[in-house]
Design a protein around this motif. Structure first.
Motif, short mmCIF file in Angstrom:
data_model
loop_
_atom_site.label_atom_id
_atom_site.label_comp_id
_atom_site.label_asym_id
_atom_site.label_seq_id
_atom_site.Cartn_x
_atom_site.Cartn_y
_atom_site.Cartn_z
N UNK A 172 0.83 -1.19 0.00
CA UNK A 172 0.00 0.00 0.00
C UNK A 172 0.87 1.25 0.00
N UNK A 173 0.26 2.39 -0.31
CA UNK A 173 0.98 3.66 -0.31
C UNK A 173 0.00 4.81 -0.35
N UNK A 174 0.49 6.00 -0.02
CA UNK A 174 -0.29 7.20 -0.23
C UNK A 174 -0.20 7.58 -1.70
N UNK A 175 -1.28 8.15 -2.23
CA UNK A 175 -1.39 8.46 -3.65
C UNK A 175 -1.61 9.96 -3.85
N UNK A 176 -0.87 10.53 -4.80
CA UNK A 176 -1.08 11.92 -5.21
C UNK A 176 -1.16 11.90 -6.73
N UNK A 177 -2.36 12.13 -7.27
CA UNK A 177 -2.61 11.90 -8.70
C UNK A 177 -3.09 13.17 -9.39
N UNK A 178 -2.66 13.34 -10.63
CA UNK A 178 -3.14 14.44 -11.47
C UNK A 178 -3.47 13.87 -12.84
N UNK A 195 -2.31 1.34 -8.94
CA UNK A 195 -1.36 0.32 -8.50
C UNK A 195 0.00 0.59 -9.14
N UNK A 196 1.04 0.92 -8.36
CA UNK A 196 2.35 1.23 -8.96
C UNK A 196 2.99 0.05 -9.66
N UNK A 197 2.63 -1.16 -9.26
CA UNK A 197 3.21 -2.34 -9.90
C UNK A 197 2.78 -2.44 -11.35
N UNK A 198 1.56 -1.99 -11.66
CA UNK A 198 1.05 -2.13 -13.01
C UNK A 198 1.84 -1.32 -14.03
N UNK A 199 2.28 -0.14 -13.65
CA UNK A 199 3.09 0.66 -14.57
C UNK A 199 4.39 -0.03 -14.93
N UNK A 200 5.01 -0.66 -13.94
CA UNK A 200 6.26 -1.38 -14.19
C UNK A 200 6.01 -2.59 -15.07
N UNK A 201 4.94 -3.31 -14.80
CA UNK A 201 4.60 -4.48 -15.61
C UNK A 201 4.32 -4.09 -17.06
N UNK A 202 3.70 -2.93 -17.23
CA UNK A 202 3.42 -2.47 -18.58
C UNK A 202 4.71 -2.18 -19.34
N UNK A 249 5.10 5.70 -21.35
CA UNK A 249 4.99 5.37 -19.93
C UNK A 249 6.35 5.55 -19.27
N UNK A 250 6.38 6.30 -18.16
CA UNK A 250 7.61 6.54 -17.42
C UNK A 250 7.40 6.17 -15.95
N UNK A 251 8.41 5.55 -15.34
CA UNK A 251 8.38 5.28 -13.91
C UNK A 251 9.71 5.69 -13.30
N UNK A 252 9.64 6.09 -12.04
CA UNK A 252 10.83 6.46 -11.27
C UNK A 252 10.93 5.52 -10.08
N UNK A 253 12.12 4.96 -9.84
CA UNK A 253 12.34 3.97 -8.79
C UNK A 253 13.38 4.50 -7.81
N UNK A 279 7.07 7.36 -8.64
CA UNK A 279 6.35 8.22 -9.57
C UNK A 279 6.06 7.45 -10.85
N UNK A 280 4.92 7.78 -11.44
CA UNK A 280 4.51 7.14 -12.70
C UNK A 280 3.81 8.18 -13.57
N UNK A 281 4.16 8.23 -14.84
CA UNK A 281 3.55 9.19 -15.77
C UNK A 281 3.14 8.46 -17.04
N UNK A 282 1.88 8.64 -17.44
CA UNK A 282 1.39 8.10 -18.71
C UNK A 282 0.99 9.28 -19.60
N UNK A 283 1.39 9.21 -20.85
CA UNK A 283 1.04 10.28 -21.79
C UNK A 283 0.56 9.66 -23.11
N UNK A 284 -0.50 10.24 -23.65
CA UNK A 284 -1.04 9.76 -24.92
C UNK A 284 -1.86 10.86 -25.57
N UNK A 285 -2.06 10.72 -26.86
CA UNK A 285 -2.95 11.62 -27.59
C UNK A 285 -4.31 10.97 -27.71
#
Length: 304
Positions: free
Chosen positions: A73-79, A174-181, A243-247, A255-261
């Motif tokens: 688990x973790x605290x989440x700050x999302x935009x 879920x932060x694990x999902x970004x890494x799996x992607x 897709x970007x992740x910071x470890x 941190x996780x960032x997704x960008x798309x058009x």
């Protein structure tokens, strides 16, 4: 206030689609709602994490999924930004056995804010995510008109119909999902060292095309579900995403960032993770009304 009007139901569904899907079609196996995590928060060091010598980023990130998954688990700050609309959320989430979360979304940066206010009582929307579905807290006026119930419940079936996608999109938190992607895409690279919240972290990036995004759904998803996901992405004009992740030094995603058009404009979903092991108390509310009941009232009011 007129919450029973047909437009009110439409507004609630529109807000739901905007705040829960965010064009994220990743899939994680479901499970019972996680019990509150009571582990101590992980402590990040000020030294940058980096893959050991001769280990590819993909192999290193496999270890990251293990460490981050074990943190539970973790605290989440999302935009979430789509075109000119921005929605922000804060709270906590647990992913030990499916998603359990307690999140408050600030929709003041959305055109829906004024329309939503009679339903939510203000520009903030309080959500609880559980194994049953999602609960949205009602404002005082809407609560009074709906028999004193304080929450509006969307079952998993309701969510699938409302958003045109799989309810497991909740796992965008879920932060694990970004890494799996990133691993599934097969194109992950290490960008280098960076600083997140004042602490050293290693930045990884990758680009996923439509086939990659479908691949992330996993083997447990049926072909029919895969087709729905594909149709949803195509309908939104999404052909690929970055897709970007910071470890950090403890091999935890910070941190996780997704960008798309998309057809609605540029999409940017940024999620920060902190205080790993934080307790998540998202118990099922007892004083709720189902979305289906609200829809029935809306249809009845329209007919009369």
């Amino acid at each position: 206030m007129g919450i029973r009007s047909k437009s009110a139901a439409v507004v609630v569904l529109a807000a739901l689609a905007l705040t829960t899907t965010a064009c994220d079609d990743e899939k994680k196996d479901g499970g019972k709602a996680a019990a509150p995590a009571a582990t101590a928060a992980a402590t990040a060091e000020d030294t940058p994490s980096a893959p050991p010598a001769k280990v590819t980023p993909a192999i290193f990130l496999e270890k990251v999924t293990e460490k981050t998954g074990a943190a539970k688990s973790a605290k989440i700050d999302e935009s979430i930004t789509i075109g000119a609309t921005t929605i922000k959320g804060k709270g906590a989430a647990s992913w030990a056995h499916g998603l359990q979360a307690d999140i408050t979304m600030d929709v003041s940066g959305s055109p829906l804010a004024k329309t939503l206010e009679p339903v939510t009582g203000g520009p903030s929307v309080h959500y609880l995510y559980t194994d049953i579905g999602m609960y949205m807290k009602l404002g005082p006026d809407a609560s009074a008109e709906l028999g004193g119930h304080r929450w509006l419940r969307y079952t998993k079936e309701d969510l699938a119909k409302a958003t045109g996608a799989q309810t497991t999109q909740f796992t965008s938190m879920d932060p694990v999902q970004g890494v799996r992607a990133l691993i599934a895409g097969g194109k992950v690279t290490e960008v280098g060292q960076d600083t997140v919240n004042g602490k050293a972290a290693t930045h990884y990036t990758g680009e996923l095309d439509l086939a990659d995004m479908i691949k992330v759904t996993g083997s447990s998803v049926t072909q029919e579900q895969i087709e729905k996901i594909k149709q949803g992405l195509t309908a939104n004009g999404v052909t690929h995403e970055t897709l970007d992740v910071w470890v950090d030094a403890d091999m935890l995603v910070v941190k996780r960032v997704e960008q798309a058009d998309t057809k609605a404009g540029a999409l940017n979903v940024t999620v920060g993770y902190s205080d790993y092991g934080t307790p998540v108390l998202a118990a099922e509310p007892y004083d709720y009304v189902d979305m289906r009941e609200l829809q029935k009232h809306s249809e009845g009011a329209t007919a009369s």
